[in-house]
Design an enzyme around this catalytic site. Structure first.
Site, PDB file in Angstrom:
ATOM      1  N   SER A 155      66.333  78.847  51.249  1.00 54.08           N
ATOM      2  CA  SER A 155      66.261  77.675  50.792  1.00 54.08           C
ATOM      3  C   SER A 155      64.881  77.258  50.379  1.00 54.08           C
ATOM      4  O   SER A 155      65.242  76.842  48.864  1.00 54.08           O
ATOM      5  CB  SER A 155      66.242  76.620  52.358  1.00 54.08           C
ATOM      6  N   ASP A 226      78.586  76.376  52.693  1.00 48.95           N
ATOM      7  CA  ASP A 226      77.266  75.887  53.459  1.00 48.95           C
ATOM      8  C   ASP A 226      77.447  74.103  52.595  1.00 48.95           C
ATOM      9  O   ASP A 226      78.046  73.634  52.105  1.00 48.95           O
ATOM     10  CB  ASP A 226      75.953  76.104  52.076  1.00 48.95           C
ATOM     11  N   HIS A 255      74.752  77.309  55.446  1.00 53.11           N
ATOM     12  CA  HIS A 255      73.877  77.737  55.912  1.00 53.11           C
ATOM     13  C   HIS A 255      72.671  78.153  56.840  1.00 53.11           C
ATOM     14  O   HIS A 255      71.631  79.008  56.378  1.00 53.11           O
ATOM     15  CB  HIS A 255      72.796  75.816  54.991  1.00 53.11           C
TER      16      HIS A 255
END
Length: 284
Positions: A155, A226, A255
């Protein structure tokens, strides 16, 4: 008349918010959580083989980090730095670091400045400085050869890993759930606002731009479901890579559960063996 007053007030408010965006944006990007003094050692979290280290940075703040030795009996194949996402602290990521060590890697898990027990306040340039400090600590203090080092970013950490990979020798890079840049994420979540409204100079964390300058072999992965980072943005990062790359999209993964996917660990196992062939240990 009243309608005109309301419209003028809304337009005025939007104009003020737009002017303040550079100051407001960090509050929407960084979500650090502190660690209490009794929580800083990895043993508190059940990681009995890991140790606690402190890493100096070039501009002053000390970083709190955990060091996980390779989880096998033979010497480590190489080493890794794991750069986590934008929320919490390293206590939330110890399980991932321990799993990475089972790939026969020594793993450094640092907390960014302002996160956990690390000193300072987070910023884009600050996180890049933190990454450079972690790299120096591994190479200079632990004696890890850059050719035996893999950078892992998840991320927000993908942007940090991508920045570090530019101009520094590493064996490979893994970017999981990367985004193109922060304004693009803002536009995705606030699609009813005009694109220009959500553009600002800092923080940008322009991953797609940096991807084009990464020379090392790079694995880019994303969950097909996601809902935080659109998989299409992760794919853009992959397609922008300047060096050899591999794309992994995991069906059914989101995610936050990507590290629970067997397909990811199978791919990581293959990738680490490809970029770190049999040879001397990490500090050899």
């Amino acid at each position: 008349m009243e309608l005109l007053v309301v419209v003028a007030a809304v337009v005025g408010l939007l104009a003020v918010v737009h002017l303040c965006l550079p100051r407001l944006a960090p509050f929407f990007v960084f979500y650090p959580e502190p660690l209490e003094p009794h929580e800083t050692h990895p043993r508190y979290w059940g990681f009995v083989d890991a140790s606690e280290v402190w890493i100096p940075t070039e501009d002053g703040p000390r970083l709190h980090a955990w060091w996980f030795p390779a989880g096998r009996d033979e010497p480590g194949r190489g080493a890794a730095i794991y750069f986590h996402g934008n929320a919490g602290h390293l206590g939330d990521r110890g399980t991932v670091a321990a799993a990475l060590s089972n790939l026969n890697l020594d793993v450094l898990l640092p907390d960014y400045r302002g996160y956990g027990a690390s000193e300072g306040k987070p910023s884009e340039e600050g996180l890049y400085a933190d990454a450079r400090a972690a790299y120096r600590w591994l190479v200079d203090e632990k004696g890890v050869g850059p050719g035996r080092l893999i950078l892992f970013g998840n991320s927000l950490g993908s942007a940090v890993a991508a920045e570090l990979a530019i101009g520094r020798p590493v064996a490979g890079v893994v970017l999981l759930g990367p985004f193109t840049d922060i304004p693009s994420i803002a536009r995705h979540r606030l699609s009813w606002l005009p694109e220009w409204y959500l553009d600002w100079p800092r923080p940008r964390f322009d991953t797609v731009d940096r991807a084009s300058r990464i020379a090392a072999p790079t694995l880019v992965g994303a969950g097909a479901d996601d809902r935080v980072i659109p998989p299409g943005q992760s794919r853009e990062v992959f397609e922008a890579l300047g060096g050899p790359g591999r794309w992994l999209e995991i069906p059914g993964a989101g995610h936050n559960d990507i590290f629970s996917q067997q397909a990811l660990w199978q791919t990581l196992h293959r990738f680490t063996r490809e970029v770190l062939p049999d040879g001397p240990p990490a500090n050899g």
